[in-house]
Structures are given as structure tokens and as C-alpha cells.
Design an enzyme around this catalytic site. Structure first.
Site, PDB file in Angstrom:
ATOM      1  N   GLY A   1      37.098  29.118  19.704  1.00 36.64           N
ATOM      2  CA  GLY A   1      36.775  27.651  19.327  1.00 36.64           C
ATOM      3  C   GLY A   1      35.541  26.866  19.942  1.00 36.64           C
TER       4      GLY A   1
ATOM      5  N   THR B   1      33.916  33.315  28.515  1.00 35.97           N
ATOM      6  CA  THR B   1      34.462  33.186  29.804  1.00 35.97           C
ATOM      7  C   THR B   1      33.782  32.599  30.560  1.00 35.97           C
ATOM      8  OG1 THR B   1      35.560  35.458  29.484  1.00 35.97           O
ATOM      9  CG2 THR B   1      35.855  34.394  31.738  1.00 35.97           C
TER      10      THR B   1
ATOM     11  N   GLY C   1      33.877  40.961  25.876  1.00 33.62           N
ATOM     12  CA  GLY C   1      34.291  40.520  27.323  1.00 33.62           C
ATOM     13  C   GLY C   1      35.553  41.168  27.898  1.00 33.62           C
TER      14      GLY C   1
ATOM     15  N   GLY D   1      39.288  35.335  43.795  1.00 32.70           N
ATOM     16  CA  GLY D   1      40.542  34.963  44.943  1.00 32.70           C
ATOM     17  C   GLY D   1      39.582  34.018  46.322  1.00 32.70           C
TER      18      GLY D   1
ATOM     19  N   VAL E   1      51.151  43.931  47.271  1.00 28.34           N
ATOM     20  CA  VAL E   1      52.155  43.163  46.575  1.00 28.34           C
ATOM     21  C   VAL E   1      52.936  44.057  45.767  1.00 28.34           C
ATOM     22  CG1 VAL E   1      52.465  41.303  45.046  1.00 28.34           C
ATOM     23  CG2 VAL E   1      50.524  41.072  46.379  1.00 28.34           C
TER      24      VAL E   1
ATOM     25  N   GLY F   1      41.446  41.800  39.583  1.00 31.35           N
ATOM     26  CA  GLY F   1      40.183  42.324  38.772  1.00 31.35           C
ATOM     27  C   GLY F   1      40.298  41.939  37.274  1.00 31.35           C
TER      28      GLY F   1
ATOM     29  N   LEU G   1      29.459  40.617  35.343  1.00 30.94           N
ATOM     30  CA  LEU G   1      28.827  39.462  35.594  1.00 30.94           C
ATOM     31  C   LEU G   1      27.940  39.044  34.423  1.00 30.94           C
ATOM     32  CD1 LEU G   1      27.116  40.826  39.047  1.00 30.94           C
ATOM     33  CD2 LEU G   1      29.071  38.982  38.826  1.00 30.94           C
TER      34      LEU G   1
ATOM     35  N   HIS H   1       7.255  25.620  54.845  1.00 26.32           N
ATOM     36  CA  HIS H   1       8.216  25.262  56.142  1.00 26.32           C
ATOM     37  C   HIS H   1       8.489  23.761  55.914  1.00 26.32           C
ATOM     38  CE1 HIS H   1       9.267  24.959  60.187  1.00 26.32           C
ATOM     39  NE2 HIS H   1       8.605  23.775  60.301  1.00 26.32           N
TER      40      HIS H   1
HETATM   41  P1  FAD Z   1      32.992  36.792  27.802  1.00 25.86           P
HETATM   42  O1  FAD Z   1      32.178  35.782  28.724  1.00 25.86           O
HETATM   43  O2  FAD Z   1      34.288  37.146  28.189  1.00 25.86           O
HETATM   44  O3  FAD Z   1      32.802  36.598  26.237  1.00 25.86           O
HETATM   45  C1  FAD Z   1      33.530  37.171  25.078  1.00 25.86           C
HETATM   46  C2  FAD Z   1      33.721  36.247  24.318  1.00 25.86           C
HETATM   47  O4  FAD Z   1      34.402  36.841  23.082  1.00 25.86           O
HETATM   48  C3  FAD Z   1      35.051  35.398  24.623  1.00 25.86           C
HETATM   49  O5  FAD Z   1      34.442  33.839  24.397  1.00 25.86           O
HETATM   50  C4  FAD Z   1      36.193  35.594  23.774  1.00 25.86           C
HETATM   51  O6  FAD Z   1      37.016  34.704  22.950  1.00 25.86           O
HETATM   52  C5  FAD Z   1      35.292  36.471  22.599  1.00 25.86           C
HETATM   53  N1  FAD Z   1      36.105  37.319  21.691  1.00 25.86           N
HETATM   54  C6  FAD Z   1      37.104  38.216  22.256  1.00 25.86           C
HETATM   55  N2  FAD Z   1      37.355  39.145  21.335  1.00 25.86           N
HETATM   56  C7  FAD Z   1      37.043  38.675  19.988  1.00 25.86           C
HETATM   57  C8  FAD Z   1      37.323  38.950  18.887  1.00 25.86           C
HETATM   58  N3  FAD Z   1      37.767  39.948  18.195  1.00 25.86           N
HETATM   59  N4  FAD Z   1      36.537  38.051  17.850  1.00 25.86           N
HETATM   60  C9  FAD Z   1      35.778  37.192  18.085  1.00 25.86           C
HETATM   61  N5  FAD Z   1      35.583  36.753  19.333  1.00 25.86           N
HETATM   62  C10 FAD Z   1      36.228  37.480  20.422  1.00 25.86           C
HETATM   63  N6  FAD Z   1      30.118  35.918  36.467  1.00 25.86           N
HETATM   64  C11 FAD Z   1      28.702  35.451  37.245  1.00 25.86           C
HETATM   65  O7  FAD Z   1      27.730  36.280  37.025  1.00 25.86           O
HETATM   66  N7  FAD Z   1      28.643  34.471  37.973  1.00 25.86           N
HETATM   67  C12 FAD Z   1      29.930  33.467  38.128  1.00 25.86           C
HETATM   68  O8  FAD Z   1      29.542  32.687  38.806  1.00 25.86           O
HETATM   69  C13 FAD Z   1      31.187  33.986  37.654  1.00 25.86           C
HETATM   70  N8  FAD Z   1      31.906  33.530  37.851  1.00 25.86           N
HETATM   71  C14 FAD Z   1      33.423  33.745  37.326  1.00 25.86           C
HETATM   72  C15 FAD Z   1      34.415  32.925  37.610  1.00 25.86           C
HETATM   73  C16 FAD Z   1      35.593  33.054  36.810  1.00 25.86           C
HETATM   74  C17 FAD Z   1      36.759  32.335  37.357  1.00 25.86           C
HETATM   75  C18 FAD Z   1      35.789  34.406  36.131  1.00 25.86           C
HETATM   76  C19 FAD Z   1      37.146  34.624  35.469  1.00 25.86           C
HETATM   77  C20 FAD Z   1      34.582  35.115  35.713  1.00 25.86           C
HETATM   78  C21 FAD Z   1      33.385  34.755  36.729  1.00 25.86           C
HETATM   79  N9  FAD Z   1      32.210  35.351  35.894  1.00 25.86           N
HETATM   80  C22 FAD Z   1      30.925  35.127  36.828  1.00 25.86           C
HETATM   81  C23 FAD Z   1      32.302  36.553  35.289  1.00 25.86           C
HETATM   82  C24 FAD Z   1      31.513  36.381  33.959  1.00 25.86           C
HETATM   83  O9  FAD Z   1      32.312  35.151  33.266  1.00 25.86           O
HETATM   84  C25 FAD Z   1      31.732  37.463  32.842  1.00 25.86           C
HETATM   85  O10 FAD Z   1      31.021  38.509  33.467  1.00 25.86           O
HETATM   86  C26 FAD Z   1      30.806  37.064  31.669  1.00 25.86           C
HETATM   87  O11 FAD Z   1      31.312  36.041  30.833  1.00 25.86           O
HETATM   88  C27 FAD Z   1      31.064  38.253  30.539  1.00 25.86           C
HETATM   89  O12 FAD Z   1      30.225  38.112  29.463  1.00 25.86           O
HETATM   90  P2  FAD Z   1      30.724  38.614  28.100  1.00 25.86           P
HETATM   91  O13 FAD Z   1      29.642  38.104  27.139  1.00 25.86           O
HETATM   92  O14 FAD Z   1      30.609  39.960  28.162  1.00 25.86           O
HETATM   93  O15 FAD Z   1      32.046  38.262  28.045  1.00 25.86           O
HETATM   94  P1  NAD Z   2      37.595  41.832  42.404  1.00 24.55           P
HETATM   95  O1  NAD Z   2      37.424  42.929  41.897  1.00 24.55           O
HETATM   96  O2  NAD Z   2      36.264  40.931  42.733  1.00 24.55           O
HETATM   97  O3  NAD Z   2      38.450  41.666  43.544  1.00 24.55           O
HETATM   98  C1  NAD Z   2      39.621  42.152  43.335  1.00 24.55           C
HETATM   99  C2  NAD Z   2      40.238  42.226  44.757  1.00 24.55           C
HETATM  100  O4  NAD Z   2      41.728  42.409  44.574  1.00 24.55           O
HETATM  101  C3  NAD Z   2      39.767  43.398  45.574  1.00 24.55           C
HETATM  102  O5  NAD Z   2      39.238  43.073  46.767  1.00 24.55           O
HETATM  103  C4  NAD Z   2      40.926  44.466  45.578  1.00 24.55           C
HETATM  104  O6  NAD Z   2      41.054  45.367  46.625  1.00 24.55           O
HETATM  105  C5  NAD Z   2      42.225  43.696  45.623  1.00 24.55           C
HETATM  106  N1  NAD Z   2      43.221  44.116  45.211  1.00 24.55           N
HETATM  107  C6  NAD Z   2      43.416  44.887  43.976  1.00 24.55           C
HETATM  108  N2  NAD Z   2      44.725  45.186  43.609  1.00 24.55           N
HETATM  109  C7  NAD Z   2      45.343  44.750  44.860  1.00 24.55           C
HETATM  110  C8  NAD Z   2      46.871  44.422  44.909  1.00 24.55           C
HETATM  111  N3  NAD Z   2      47.824  44.999  44.245  1.00 24.55           N
HETATM  112  N4  NAD Z   2      47.307  43.736  46.089  1.00 24.55           N
HETATM  113  C9  NAD Z   2      46.225  43.101  46.780  1.00 24.55           C
HETATM  114  N5  NAD Z   2      44.943  43.134  46.557  1.00 24.55           N
HETATM  115  C10 NAD Z   2      44.419  43.879  45.625  1.00 24.55           C
HETATM  116  O7  NAD Z   2      38.239  40.804  40.974  1.00 24.55           O
HETATM  117  P2  NAD Z   2      38.322  39.275  40.703  1.00 24.55           P
HETATM  118  O8  NAD Z   2      38.208  38.375  42.025  1.00 24.55           O
HETATM  119  O9  NAD Z   2      39.626  39.271  40.012  1.00 24.55           O
HETATM  120  O10 NAD Z   2      37.243  38.900  39.904  1.00 24.55           O
HETATM  121  C11 NAD Z   2      36.826  39.783  38.673  1.00 24.55           C
HETATM  122  C12 NAD Z   2      35.516  39.982  38.438  1.00 24.55           C
HETATM  123  O11 NAD Z   2      34.972  38.531  37.975  1.00 24.55           O
HETATM  124  C13 NAD Z   2      34.671  40.109  39.504  1.00 24.55           C
HETATM  125  O12 NAD Z   2      34.573  41.524  40.052  1.00 24.55           O
HETATM  126  C14 NAD Z   2      33.192  39.643  39.082  1.00 24.55           C
HETATM  127  O13 NAD Z   2      32.693  40.711  38.293  1.00 24.55           O
HETATM  128  C15 NAD Z   2      33.531  38.509  38.342  1.00 24.55           C
HETATM  129  N6  NAD Z   2      33.495  37.162  38.835  1.00 24.55           N
HETATM  130  C16 NAD Z   2      32.295  36.968  39.589  1.00 24.55           C
HETATM  131  C17 NAD Z   2      32.041  35.702  40.156  1.00 24.55           C
HETATM  132  C18 NAD Z   2      30.457  35.385  40.458  1.00 24.55           C
HETATM  133  O14 NAD Z   2      29.767  36.161  40.114  1.00 24.55           O
HETATM  134  N7  NAD Z   2      30.557  34.623  41.603  1.00 24.55           N
HETATM  135  C19 NAD Z   2      33.060  34.715  40.255  1.00 24.55           C
HETATM  136  C20 NAD Z   2      34.213  35.226  39.923  1.00 24.55           C
HETATM  137  C21 NAD Z   2      34.569  36.512  39.119  1.00 24.55           C
END
Ligand code: FAD
Ligand code: NAD
Length: 466
Positions: A37, A42, A145, A186, A238, A272, A320, A445
């Protein structure tokens, strides 16, 4: 007759919408299908952007509470969480609308609905009312995604047992929060709620946080987070999570077999994310997945079907946003007959805590494992004049360079603006620069970036300020 497109992108996240724009720029009649929508995936809706908004606002709150010690008296500081959440939502709305504008500007047709394959060239789109339409695509790019991984037999209710999505939307500050997993989510979301007043406990399976990062940085990071008040329970697995009224009980077992229960108001599961291919009908058209259920692609992002491609979180590699974006551009250029390419050796990773943590290229552990001889240059922000001037001097810069050629192989930073500073090293690495190239570049600087220059100087043991 279904409308015909030269290219259809399924998914409007940073991978999908960027790919659709690039395809349109290259002259393809392009459509982008998104089921959420709103565009931005994400990242914009429930990831990068709302989390960075809350990280910034919670840090402002935390800093405001400590301003009096710096000579700024502003009276009683109070948290208005609902206003903070509204600010975050406003940022999300502005940016997602911005993406919609960009698609329109580039003449990409935006279909709001759920896309799935009827055949390898025919895509069904179901809107939120269940109405189905069909479009035809010469090329299809899957950019659907990822989604959070849950624990076995545990379901997210997004109020007590939450994923990152719930952690971005709590309507009150939990007194006690257990975070399962000491990774990106986390530690970022744990920091947010800790700054806003929660007692945060991180339960981590391994004996270090942020797996994959340079260990020296990861150790320093944990030390700093501990000082900030976050408690770590390392090598704890856990076993179970149960709800008890408005609370949760998290049952863990440590490496020696000792069992421990944690009572808390909220438990964030951040262990993850997994690729999202649900409902696409990939089995029907025969797209192959790998052992981790990611879509299998070749170096041109092509699946085993010649007209179907995949990018972003749904394929292998770091999850990412910038990796997804770069793949989106590369696949569009490949489809246009150009030489799209992503250099996986220079994808930066940044954790937006305070201080920020940033990483690019090889870690020390990887260099050892691969038997590559290296030199280390290190410089502490304690000796950086800008950092000292503003009393923000935790952390250091570490540069790894080839022992013989001096080529920069990796860099790992923890400290103020580390996420911005890493870009300089990315450019240097893309150009095959040596640490001496960085050291001989004039840096303004007083800036934090002088710490990068000094670390580069230190590779040859000639840092000036340490
Ligand atoms: P997504 O962003 O997941 O987009 C996929 C889209 O496809 C979604 O909107 C979904 O609704 C849509 N979709 C799925 N299936 C269908 C379908 N069948 N039909 C139509 N639409 C569909 N990465 C960073 O680099 N920096 C960060 O600071 C960062 N912070 C994050 C914080 C959090 C809390 C989370 C959860 C992730 C974070 N990430 C960050 C990771 C980042 O969000 C993802 O790596 C990135 O969004 C991936 O892009 P993507 O386009 O592959 O997929
Ligand atoms: P993560 O892979 O970064 O970390 C998962 C952690 O959970 C690891 O340290 C792992 O050892 C631990 N773990 C796994 N199973 C466990 C269990 N059963 N009990 C206790 N610990 C356990 O995953 P995330 O924090 O869920 O983030 C997912 C992905 O989203 C990231 O890998 C990253 O690619 C993306 N992300 C990126 C950003 C950013 O770029 N700033 C921010 C948020 C998310």
C-alpha cells in the site's frame, strides 16, 4: 488483453523501486508491483527510516537530559512518546510519498497489489479487495525482500512478543525488555528503548555481538553499550518464550547447562531475517532456490529462467538497503546490455547506535583465515581534536592494509559519525588506494575525518597526534 510491459518489478523496496526507475531511465516500459500500500519496502516503512528516526529522537532525549552538566539549563525534560512516534511516522510518509513521485516522474506504472506468476511472463496482481488483473512482462525482476525470523513455537503478537516492526511502534516504554539476538536490530532498537528508560537485557547465543564484524570493534562496542546500561547475557540460548498476562517469560540455557528465566514486559526477537518468496508461485514456473530458500541467481542476477531475475534481500548476500539498490541498478543495466556490476568487497555496514559502528572490506579475522599478510593502523577519537572539543570521543578507527602493497583491504570504525566517515574509505578502496593515499590526502581541521587520516598514517607508524 493484458497490458504489456518490457519489464515488471515485483516489490517496491529499495531494490525494486530503484531498479524500476533505472529500467525506465534506460528506455524500458516498466511496471512496479507493491502489495504494502506504500512504496519503499521494509526499509522506508518498517526498517531503516523509522528506526533511524527513533534512534535520533531517543538520542536527543538522552542528550537533553544531560545538557545541564554542559552548562545548558532547560528545566524538566519529559518524554512524549506518542509525539515522538508521530514524528517518526511523518518521516516515513514523506519519504514513501517521495518514492511514489519518483516512479511517476520516471513514467513507471505503479500497481498496488500482490504479484504472483501465472506463467514466467504473465503476472497476476490481486488488490486489497481481492480484485485480480493480469499484466504481461518480457522480463521480470523479483525484489520481494525479507521478513523477520521467529523462534520455534513462538509467534509475534507485536505487543509483548515483538519483531522489529513492533519495536518501532510501542505505545509505552516497557519497564523491562529482553532482546533476543545481539545483532543490528537488537542493538539499534535495544539502544532506543534503553535511552527512553527501559531496562534492556540482550540474550545472545554466541560469545560476541554483531557476528561478522571485526572482533576488536565488536568487543569495544559491547563495552560501550554496557557502560550505557545495557546488560548482556552471552552464550545463552533461548529455549522457550511464554506469555503470562501482560508479561513474557523468556527461558534460557547457558553454555554450562544452567537454566534461567527472564520476566519482562516486552521481548524483542531479532535473530535474523529470511527471504520472502511467499505466494509468488515460484514452484509453478520452476525458479530454483538455494539451501537457505533464497532465490538462486548468477552474477547477472538471472535465475535459472532466462527472463526472470532477482535482487536484494531475497537473494544471497548482506541484507542491506544499499546492497539491494546497487543490485537494482546493476540488473537494469545488464538487461539493457550494459555491464552492471556490484563490488561485494566494498559494501559498507553501519550500525546507527551511539557511537556508530561502521565496517568495510576484510576484518582482521578474515585476513588471518585467508593467510593474507597485513598491517594495521589505528587511531583513537580521544586524540581527535573535534571529538574532544565536543566531548564525543569514544572509539577508534582501524585500517587494514596489505603488508607488501599497502593497498587498503578493510576498515572498521567505532565512533562519532562512523557511518559517514566510512564512505571515504569506500571510495579509496574502489580506486584501489593504498593507506598512504589516504594519509597524503588533506583533511579539513578540525574534523572527525582527521581520525581516518591519522589511522592511515599509523599504518606506517607515523601518526602525528598519538
Ligand atoms: P524490501 O525492502 O523488503 O522490499 C520488498 C517489498 O516487496 C516489500 O515492500 C513487500 O511488501 C513487497 N512484496 C513482497 N512480496 C510481494 C508480492 N508478491 N507482490 C508485491 N509486493 C510484494 N538496511 C540498511 O542498509 N540500513 C539500515 O539502517 C537498515 N535498518 C533496518 C532496520 C530494520 C528494523 C530492519 C527490519 C531492516 C533494516 N535494514 C537496513 C535492512 C533493509 O531494510 C533491507 O535490506 C532492505 O529493505 C531490502 O530491500 P529489498 O528491496 O530487497 O526488500
Ligand atoms: P543479525 O543477523 O544482525 O543478528 C542476529 C543475532 O542473533 C546474531 O548475533 C545471532 O548470533 C543471534 N541469534 C540467533 N539465534 C539466536 C538465538 N536463538 N538466541 C540468541 N541469539 C540468537 O539479525 P537482526 O538483528 O535480526 O537483523 C537482520 C538483518 O537486518 C541484519 O543482518 C541486517 O542485514 C539488517 N539490518 C541492518 C541494519 C543497519 O544496516 N543498520 C539495521 C537493522 C537491520
Amino acid at each position: 488483453m493484458p497490458e504489456k510491459f518490457q519489464a515488471v518489478v515485483i516489490g517496491g523496496g529499495p531494490g525494486g523501486y530503484v531498479c524500476a526507475i533505472r529500467l525506465a531511465q534506460l528506455g524500458f516500459k516498466t511496471a512496479c508491483i507493491e502489495s504494502r500500500g506504500s512504496l519503499g519496502g521494509t526499509c522506508l516503512n518498517i526498517g531503516c527510516i523509522p528506526s533511524k528516526s527513533l534512534l535520533n529522537l531517543s538520542e536527543e532525549f538522552h542528550k537533553a537530559k544531560n545538557l545541564s552538566s554542559k552548562g545548558i539549563e532547560i528545566g524538566n525534560i519529559k518524554l512524549n512518546l506518542s509525539k515522538m512516534m508521530k514524528n517518526k511516522d511523518k518521516a516515513v510518509t514523506i519519504l514513501t510519498k517521495g518514492v511514489e513521485f519518483l516512479l511517476k516522474k520516471n513514467k513507471v506504472s505503479y500497481f498496488k497489489g500482490f504479484g504472483s506468476f501465472k506463467t514466467k511472463n504473465d503476472i497476476s496482481i490481486k488488490d486489497k479487495d481481492g480484485k485480480e488483473s493480469l499484466i504481461h512482462a518480457d522480463k521480470v525482476i523479483i525484489a520481494t525482500g525479507s521478513e523477520p525470523v521467529a523462534l520455534p513455537n513462538v509467534e509475534f503478537d507485536e505487543t509483548i512478543i515483538i519483531s522489529s516492526t513492533g519495536a518501532l511502534n510501542l505505545d509505552q516504554v516497557p519497564k523491562k525488555m529482553v532482546v533476543v539476538g545481539g545483532g543490528y536490530i537488537g542493538l539499534e532498537m535495544g539502544s532506543v528503548w534503553s535511552r527512553l528508560g527501559s531496562e534492556v537485557h540482550v540474550v545472545e547465543y554466541l560469545d560476541y555481538i554483531t557476528p561478522g564484524m571485526d572482533k576488536e570493534i565488536s568487543n569495544e562496542f559491547m563495552k560501550i553499550l554496557k557502560k550505557q546500561g545495557i546488560t548482556f547475557h552471552m552464550q545463552h540460548k533461548v529455549e522457550n518464550i511464554k506469555k503470562n498476562g501482560s508479561k513474557a517469560i523468556v527461558s534460557t540455557i547457558d553454555k554450562s547447562g544452567n537454566k534461567k528465566n527472564f520476566d519482562c514486559d516486552v521481548v524483542l526477537i531479532s535473530v535474523g531475517r529470511k527471504p520472502n518468496t511467499r505466494g509468488l508461485n515460484l514452484e509453478k514456473i520452476g525458479v530454483e532456490l538455494d539451501e537457505r530458500k533464497r532465490i538462486k541467481t548468477n552474477k547477472n542476477f538471472q535465475t535459472n529462467l532466462s527472463n526472470v531475475y532477482a535482487i536484494g534481500d531475497v537473494i544471497a548476500g548482506p541484507m542491506l538497503a544499499h546492497k539491494a539498490e546497487d543490485e537494482g541498478i546493476a540488473v537494469a543495466e545488464n538487461i539493457a546490455g550494459q555491464s552492471g556490476h556490484v563490488n561485494y568487497d566494498t559494501i559498507p555496514g553501519v550500525i546507527y547506535t551511539t557511537p556508530e559502528v561502521a565496517s568495510i572490506g576484510k576484518t582482521e579475522e578474515q585476513l588471518k583465515e585467508q593467510n593474507i599478510k597485513y598491517k594495521i593502523g589505528k587511531f583513537s577519537f580521544m586524540a581527535n581534536s573535534r571529538a574532544k572539543a565536543i566531548d564525543d570521543a569514544e572509539g577508534f578507527v582501524k585500517i587494514l592494509a596489505d603488508e607488501k602493497t599497502d593497498k587498503v583491504l578493510g576498515a572498521h570504525l567505532i565512533g562519532p559519525h562512523a557511518g559517514e566517515l566510512i564512505a571515504e574509505i569506500g571510495v579509496a578502496m574502489e580506486f584501489g588506494a593504498s593507506s598512504e593515499d589516504i594519509a597524503r590526502t588533506c583533511h579539513a581541521h578540525p574534523t572527525f575525518s582527521e581520525a581516518v587520516k591519522e589511522a592511515a598514517l599509523s599504518v606506517d607508524k607515523r601518526a602525528i597526534h598519538s
